[in-house]
Design an enzyme around this catalytic site. Structure first.
Site, PDB file in Angstrom:
ATOM      1  N   ARG A   9      10.940  -6.191   5.061  1.00 44.47           N
ATOM      2  CA  ARG A   9      10.726  -4.752   4.857  1.00 44.47           C
ATOM      3  C   ARG A   9      11.716  -3.947   5.707  1.00 44.47           C
ATOM      4  O   ARG A   9      11.994  -4.291   6.843  1.00 44.47           O
ATOM      5  CB  ARG A   9       9.293  -4.398   5.246  1.00 44.47           C
ATOM      6  CG  ARG A   9       8.997  -2.915   5.287  1.00 44.47           C
ATOM      7  CD  ARG A   9       7.521  -2.607   5.192  1.00 44.47           C
ATOM      8  NE  ARG A   9       6.704  -3.178   6.239  1.00 44.47           N
ATOM      9  CZ  ARG A   9       5.366  -3.108   6.263  1.00 44.47           C
ATOM     10  NH1 ARG A   9       4.720  -2.505   5.283  1.00 44.47           N
ATOM     11  NH2 ARG A   9       4.675  -3.648   7.242  1.00 44.47           N
TER      12      ARG A   9
ATOM     13  N   ARG B  46      10.966  -2.191  11.101  1.00 38.43           N
ATOM     14  CA  ARG B  46       9.935  -1.695  12.013  1.00 38.43           C
ATOM     15  C   ARG B  46       9.801  -2.655  13.192  1.00 38.43           C
ATOM     16  O   ARG B  46       9.847  -3.873  12.995  1.00 38.43           O
ATOM     17  CB  ARG B  46       8.587  -1.649  11.280  1.00 38.43           C
ATOM     18  CG  ARG B  46       8.333  -0.350  10.572  1.00 38.43           C
ATOM     19  CD  ARG B  46       7.123  -0.396   9.698  1.00 38.43           C
ATOM     20  NE  ARG B  46       5.902  -0.872  10.350  1.00 38.43           N
ATOM     21  CZ  ARG B  46       4.694  -0.825   9.790  1.00 38.43           C
ATOM     22  NH1 ARG B  46       4.555  -0.314   8.576  1.00 38.43           N
ATOM     23  NH2 ARG B  46       3.643  -1.272  10.412  1.00 38.43           N
TER      24      ARG B  46
ATOM     25  N   LYS C  49       0.836  -1.222   0.000  1.00 40.08           N
ATOM     26  CA  LYS C  49       0.000   0.000   0.000  1.00 40.08           C
ATOM     27  C   LYS C  49       0.861   1.259   0.000  1.00 40.08           C
ATOM     28  O   LYS C  49       0.605   2.204  -0.737  1.00 40.08           O
ATOM     29  CB  LYS C  49      -0.910   0.054   1.245  1.00 40.08           C
ATOM     30  CG  LYS C  49      -1.926  -1.057   1.347  1.00 40.08           C
ATOM     31  CD  LYS C  49      -2.946  -0.766   2.439  1.00 40.08           C
ATOM     32  CE  LYS C  49      -2.349  -0.782   3.829  1.00 40.08           C
ATOM     33  NZ  LYS C  49      -1.924  -2.101   4.301  1.00 40.08           N
TER      34      LYS C  49
ATOM     35  N   ARG D  79      -9.706   1.631   8.933  1.00 41.71           N
ATOM     36  CA  ARG D  79      -9.358   0.233   9.163  1.00 41.71           C
ATOM     37  C   ARG D  79     -10.529  -0.553   9.743  1.00 41.71           C
ATOM     38  O   ARG D  79     -10.392  -1.751   9.982  1.00 41.71           O
ATOM     39  CB  ARG D  79      -8.213   0.178  10.162  1.00 41.71           C
ATOM     40  CG  ARG D  79      -6.850  -0.105   9.543  1.00 41.71           C
ATOM     41  CD  ARG D  79      -5.841  -0.090  10.666  1.00 41.71           C
ATOM     42  NE  ARG D  79      -4.663  -0.832  10.383  1.00 41.71           N
ATOM     43  CZ  ARG D  79      -3.564  -0.324   9.844  1.00 41.71           C
ATOM     44  NH1 ARG D  79      -3.530   0.918   9.464  1.00 41.71           N
ATOM     45  NH2 ARG D  79      -2.503  -1.078   9.686  1.00 41.71           N
TER      46      ARG D  79
ATOM     47  N   ARG E  68      -1.695  -8.683  13.770  1.00 37.65           N
ATOM     48  CA  ARG E  68      -2.102  -7.649  12.806  1.00 37.65           C
ATOM     49  C   ARG E  68      -2.872  -8.273  11.637  1.00 37.65           C
ATOM     50  O   ARG E  68      -3.846  -7.701  11.146  1.00 37.65           O
ATOM     51  CB  ARG E  68      -0.871  -6.889  12.296  1.00 37.65           C
ATOM     52  CG  ARG E  68      -0.363  -5.881  13.332  1.00 37.65           C
ATOM     53  CD  ARG E  68       1.117  -5.594  13.150  1.00 37.65           C
ATOM     54  NE  ARG E  68       1.424  -4.872  11.944  1.00 37.65           N
ATOM     55  CZ  ARG E  68       2.614  -4.919  11.340  1.00 37.65           C
ATOM     56  NH1 ARG E  68       3.588  -5.642  11.826  1.00 37.65           N
ATOM     57  NH2 ARG E  68       2.816  -4.223  10.252  1.00 37.65           N
TER      58      ARG E  68
HETATM   59  P1  AMP Z   1       0.614   0.560   9.421  1.00 34.08           P
HETATM   60  O1  AMP Z   1       1.871   1.333   9.208  1.00 34.08           O
HETATM   61  O2  AMP Z   1      -0.531   1.036   8.573  1.00 34.08           O
HETATM   62  O3  AMP Z   1       0.822  -0.938   9.329  1.00 34.08           O
HETATM   63  O4  AMP Z   1       0.164   0.852  10.937  1.00 34.08           O
HETATM   64  C1  AMP Z   1       0.979   0.478  12.024  1.00 34.08           C
HETATM   65  C2  AMP Z   1       0.124   0.371  13.280  1.00 34.08           C
HETATM   66  O5  AMP Z   1      -0.448   1.652  13.586  1.00 34.08           O
HETATM   67  C3  AMP Z   1      -1.062  -0.576  13.171  1.00 34.08           C
HETATM   68  O6  AMP Z   1      -0.704  -1.936  13.429  1.00 34.08           O
HETATM   69  C4  AMP Z   1      -2.001  -0.016  14.238  1.00 34.08           C
HETATM   70  O7  AMP Z   1      -1.559  -0.397  15.527  1.00 34.08           O
HETATM   71  C5  AMP Z   1      -1.769   1.484  14.120  1.00 34.08           C
HETATM   72  N1  AMP Z   1      -2.731   2.092  13.160  1.00 34.08           N
HETATM   73  C6  AMP Z   1      -2.464   2.609  11.933  1.00 34.08           C
HETATM   74  N2  AMP Z   1      -3.581   3.063  11.344  1.00 34.08           N
HETATM   75  C7  AMP Z   1      -4.595   2.850  12.225  1.00 34.08           C
HETATM   76  C8  AMP Z   1      -5.998   3.073  12.195  1.00 34.08           C
HETATM   77  N3  AMP Z   1      -6.613   3.599  11.122  1.00 34.08           N
HETATM   78  N4  AMP Z   1      -6.723   2.733  13.297  1.00 34.08           N
HETATM   79  C9  AMP Z   1      -6.139   2.188  14.378  1.00 34.08           C
HETATM   80  N5  AMP Z   1      -4.823   1.917  14.472  1.00 34.08           N
HETATM   81  C10 AMP Z   1      -4.039   2.237  13.398  1.00 34.08           C
END
Ligand code: AMP
Length: 221
Positions: free
Chosen positions: A127, A162, A13, A88, A174
């Site tokens: 990654r 990360r 993404k 989400r 996740r």
């Molecule tokens: P990502 O980089 O999109 O994988 O996000 C990393 C982490 O941030 C996720 O595993 C969630 O813990 C938190 N996170 C990101 N976006 C959201 C969202 N829209 N709602 C809730 N938690 C989020």
């Protein structure tokens, strides 16, 4: 134009969103990046969000939703945005619809990226992200390595894994949360007639850059 990136973790993404952002001249808003920046700067929001992120859980809506609403009102977002990582859940999607209608906008396109699960897990483990929070470039040591190992091509800062990508338990959690809470959004946006599903997989030799190129071509038509 309001574009949403949908798809499990590790589908690409961020890569597709970055390419679309460069080409369309609208910002990529990644909630995960905003949280990680706040965590590295140890802001109150970052300290609170880290309690959930480090375990692979979603950050509660009372933190996430106002943060997105604020970001949508920045000047650079007036011609559109690419949302990466938000919404989400169905609740977040409904709140987003309200937020957008308040400013006379709507979701124009939802890009749903689909990748086989085995490839997803491998991609999350391989990654690497730039440690410079103003750069945030993403690499993959197998598929898209930097020119010099461990160093960002764009800004020269160090790359790192990360924290939530190195913990197999957090990865599993996740992906489970994605299946349970986020995947219903596919139907939600399908019913609104704005969904575009794209497969990204080594098995069909189609990667994020190919998808971004096709979408940009179609938008020009
Ligand atoms: P990502 O980089 O999109 O994988 O996000 C990393 C982490 O941030 C996720 O595993 C969630 O813990 C938190 N996170 C990101 N976006 C959201 C969202 N829209 N709602 C809730 N938690 C989020």
């Amino acid at each position: 134009m309001i574009i949403i990136m949908l798809g499990a973790q590790g589908t690409g993404k961020g890569t597709v969103a970055g390419l679309l952002s460069d080409s369309l001249g609208i910002p990529q808003i990644s909630t995960g990046d905003i949280f990680r920046k706040n965590i590295s700067e140890k802001t109150p929001l970052g300290i609170e969000a880290d309690k959930f992120i480090s375990k692979g859980n979603l950050v509660p809506d009372d933190i996430t939703v106002p943060m997105v609403e604020d970001r949508l009102n920045w000047d650079d977002a007036k011609n559109g945005v690419i949302l990466d990582g938000f919404p989400r859940t169905i609740e977040q999607a409904e709140k987003l619809d309200k937020m957008l209608s308040n400013i006379g906008k709507k979701v124009d396109m939802v890009i749903n990226l689909v990748t086989p699960k085995e490839e997803i897990i491998d991609r999350m483990l391989t990654r690497r992200v730039c440690t410079n929070q103003d750069c945030k470039a993403t690499y993959n040591v197998k598929l898209h390595p930097p020119k010099v190992e461990g160093i960002c091509d764009k800004c020269g800062a160090n790359l790192k894994q990360r924290a939530d990508d190195s913990d197999p338990e957090a990865i599993k959690k996740r992906l489970e949360i994605y299946e349970e809470k986020t995947s219903p959004l596919v139907n939600y946006y399908q019913e609104k007639g704005v969904l575009r599903t794209e497969e990204i997989s080594l098995s069909i030799n189609r990667m994020g850059a190919d998808v971004a190129k096709d979408i940009i071509e179609d938008l020009k038509k």
